[in-house]
Structure formats: C-alpha cells, structure tokens
Design a protein around this motif. Structure first.
Motif, PDB file in Angstrom:
ATOM      1  N   VAL A 194      13.465  -5.766 -21.032  1.00 47.60           N
ATOM      2  CA  VAL A 194      14.568  -6.529 -20.440  1.00 47.60           C
ATOM      3  C   VAL A 194      15.812  -5.655 -20.223  1.00 47.60           C
ATOM      4  N   SER A 195      15.656  -4.361 -20.238  1.00 45.19           N
ATOM      5  CA  SER A 195      16.819  -3.470 -20.160  1.00 45.19           C
ATOM      6  C   SER A 195      17.588  -3.623 -18.854  1.00 45.19           C
ATOM      7  N   GLU A 196      16.905  -4.019 -17.773  1.00 48.68           N
ATOM      8  CA  GLU A 196      17.595  -4.175 -16.484  1.00 48.68           C
ATOM      9  C   GLU A 196      18.505  -5.393 -16.470  1.00 48.68           C
ATOM     10  N   CYS A 237      20.628  -0.861 -29.513  1.00 49.14           N
ATOM     11  CA  CYS A 237      20.487  -2.068 -28.682  1.00 49.14           C
ATOM     12  C   CYS A 237      19.766  -1.746 -27.375  1.00 49.14           C
ATOM     13  N   GLU A 238      20.184  -0.676 -26.725  1.00 50.97           N
ATOM     14  CA  GLU A 238      19.594  -0.300 -25.440  1.00 50.97           C
ATOM     15  C   GLU A 238      18.127   0.079 -25.591  1.00 50.97           C
ATOM     16  N   LYS A 246      14.935 -12.988 -22.802  1.00 47.22           N
ATOM     17  CA  LYS A 246      13.524 -13.369 -22.722  1.00 47.22           C
ATOM     18  C   LYS A 246      13.358 -14.872 -22.556  1.00 47.22           C
ATOM     19  N   ARG A 247      14.251 -15.652 -23.173  1.00 51.02           N
ATOM     20  CA  ARG A 247      14.185 -17.112 -23.033  1.00 51.02           C
ATOM     21  C   ARG A 247      14.561 -17.536 -21.617  1.00 51.02           C
ATOM     22  N   GLY A 284      21.117  -6.094 -31.066  1.00 53.34           N
ATOM     23  CA  GLY A 284      20.693  -6.613 -29.758  1.00 53.34           C
ATOM     24  C   GLY A 284      19.641  -7.697 -29.824  1.00 53.34           C
ATOM     25  N   ALA A 285      19.290  -8.153 -31.013  1.00 54.39           N
ATOM     26  CA  ALA A 285      18.173  -9.089 -31.145  1.00 54.39           C
ATOM     27  C   ALA A 285      18.409 -10.416 -30.424  1.00 54.39           C
ATOM     28  N   LEU A 286      19.580 -11.040 -30.623  1.00 52.35           N
ATOM     29  CA  LEU A 286      19.848 -12.313 -29.962  1.00 52.35           C
ATOM     30  C   LEU A 286      20.078 -12.114 -28.469  1.00 52.35           C
ATOM     31  N   THR A 287      20.729 -11.033 -28.099  1.00 56.98           N
ATOM     32  CA  THR A 287      20.921 -10.716 -26.678  1.00 56.98           C
ATOM     33  C   THR A 287      19.574 -10.662 -25.978  1.00 56.98           C
TER      34      THR A 287
END
Length: 258
Positions: free
Chosen positions: A142-144, A133-134, A109-110, A101-104
């Motif tokens: 940023v989970s929402e 990932c979750e 965040k970006r 999930g790092a790039l997601t």
C-alpha cells in the motif's frame, strides 16, 4: 519483505523494567553481604525486587499478547476502531500518532480507494520511525497510497477541513506538548472536513486526565460536530485475556462525523 510493527509495550520500556529489577536484586545481595545479617532494609529490598520481577513478567506477557506476530491484540484493536469509523473510504484519511504505521496501513487496506497520511513525533523511547513506516507500507503493498511525516498531534501541519477521515489509537495520553488532552481532540477535528468521519481511541475513562466525557461530548455538539458518540470501556468489546484487559481498563472511543 517482512513487516516490523514493533510493539505498544516497547523494547526500551522492557529494558528499563528489567534494569530496575536487576538493580534491586543487586542491592539486596550487597546489603546481605556487607551487613552480614537480615534486617528490615533487607526484607524491603527483597520485596521490592520480587514486585519488580512480577511487573517484568506481567509486561512481557502483555507484550506477547499485543505482538502483531504473536497474540495479535493490536490488530484486533485496530480492526475494532475501523469498524466504528463511519466512512465510505473515498478521499484522504489522517492517522494521528502512526507509530510504526500499523493503523495507517490497516486503514489503507480496509479502504482500497483511500489515501492515508500518518504523522508521528517518533520519540526515541518507542523505537518507531518514518523509514520503518514506509518499509511496512511497501511490504503490505500500500506504499503508493500511504505517506508518513514527522508531526506533533498538538499542532498538526495541515490546513482546516483537509481530510475526509481522522483516526487515532492510544496516542493523546502520551503527547507531552499539550497537557489539555481535549485540545488534542479538537486539533484532530480541526483538520477534518465538514461531514468527514472520525474514530479516536484513547484513555478517555481516566477522569484525572479527561474529566467527564459526557460533558465533553455535549461540548463537541455545541461546537457544531454533527454526530458524535462515545463508547466507554472498549476493552470489554475486544477479545483479549483478562490480565491484559486489566491494563487497558478505562479506554474509550469517540467517533462520528463532523
């Protein structure tokens, strides 16, 4: 909560390399004990064991450099990819092959107004998974805006023209369900809206796998991709130790708008 992004050089991979080196050392010793003399096979086994040790040490070094909590190289690679993405951050984005999930999460965040979907096949050898990932998305706040699901890059479970942006990093060359890697690029672009942005990073410089990238870029333009550019040897544009740059030689990026 603490993030756990794992490592591009996975733990199972390192365990396998260590096991190979250990077996070669054991065989070397057994040969010397059983035959009680030093002959050509002994030297061959000893040399192989030495080479295996060098590989283990090199990969361990690279693993530390890539580590999100260590050298941070993968963070810099993701930042470079997102720097090339020509997107205003409004709408939905897809990360093909999201891993941990790092790039997601970096995309979310970006672009603080975006919703980001991550998909991955999550094969066992990578030690990644949906729950991981979750958990990482929750830890990063940023989970929402992030969702993750099992999926195949060769057959994305989304309709045509669904996403406003598509990103992918070091994934296509690993996909086993499609030998024609260019078809993976086309599948990623299929789910992208007309006018949507994309940045796809992979071993595009591997001619045995991808052939001539200039030809493929021309083909994409013929297929109606409005703006597509190719950056070869992106490893030269990202800060990293020369020893690791050697590992990443030949990576490249396709980016633009559909």
């Amino acid at each position: 909560m603490k993030t756990n992004y794992g490592n591009w050089i996975s733990t199972p991979m390192m365990k396998t390399l260590v096991a190979i080196a250990a077996v070669l050392y054991v065989l070397t010793v057994l040969y010397a004990v059983i035959y009680d003399r030093v002959t050509a096979p002994f030297f061959i086994l000893a040399i192989l064991a030495g080479i295996a040790t060098i590989v283990v040490l090199y990969m361990y070094y690279c693993r530390r450099v890539f580590d999100f909590e260590g050298g941070g190289l993968m963070r810099r690679i993701h930042a470079y990819l997102l720097d090339q993405l020509p997107w205003d951050g409004l709408g939905r984005a897809l990360d093909v092959g999201c891993g941990s999930g790092a790039l997601t999460i970096a995309t979310a965040k970006r672009f603080p107004l975006a919703e980001v979907q991550g998909i991955d096949y999550w094969p066992p050898m990578w030690n990644y998974g949906q729950a991981q990932c979750e958990s990482n998305a929750a830890a990063e706040g940023v989970s929402e805006r992030c969702a993750f699901q099992h999926g195949d890059a060769a057959n994305l479970d989304f309709p045509d023209n669904y996403f406003d942006a598509v990103v992918s990093n070091f994934v296509f060359h690993e996909v086993r369900t499609q030998k024609d890697k260019f078809m993976l690029v086309e599948e990623a672009l299929r789910v992208l809206k007309k006018g949507g942005a994309f940045a796809l990073h992979d071993t595009f410089g591997n001619r045995d796998m991808y052939g001539d990238m200039d030809v493929f870029v021309a083909y994409l333009k013929e297929q109606g991709i409005a703006d597509v550019s190719y950056i070869p040897n992106t490893e030269r544009n990202i800060e990293m130790p020369p020893a690791v740059r050697f590992m990443l030689r030949g990576v490249g990026m396709l980016y633009g708008t559909k």
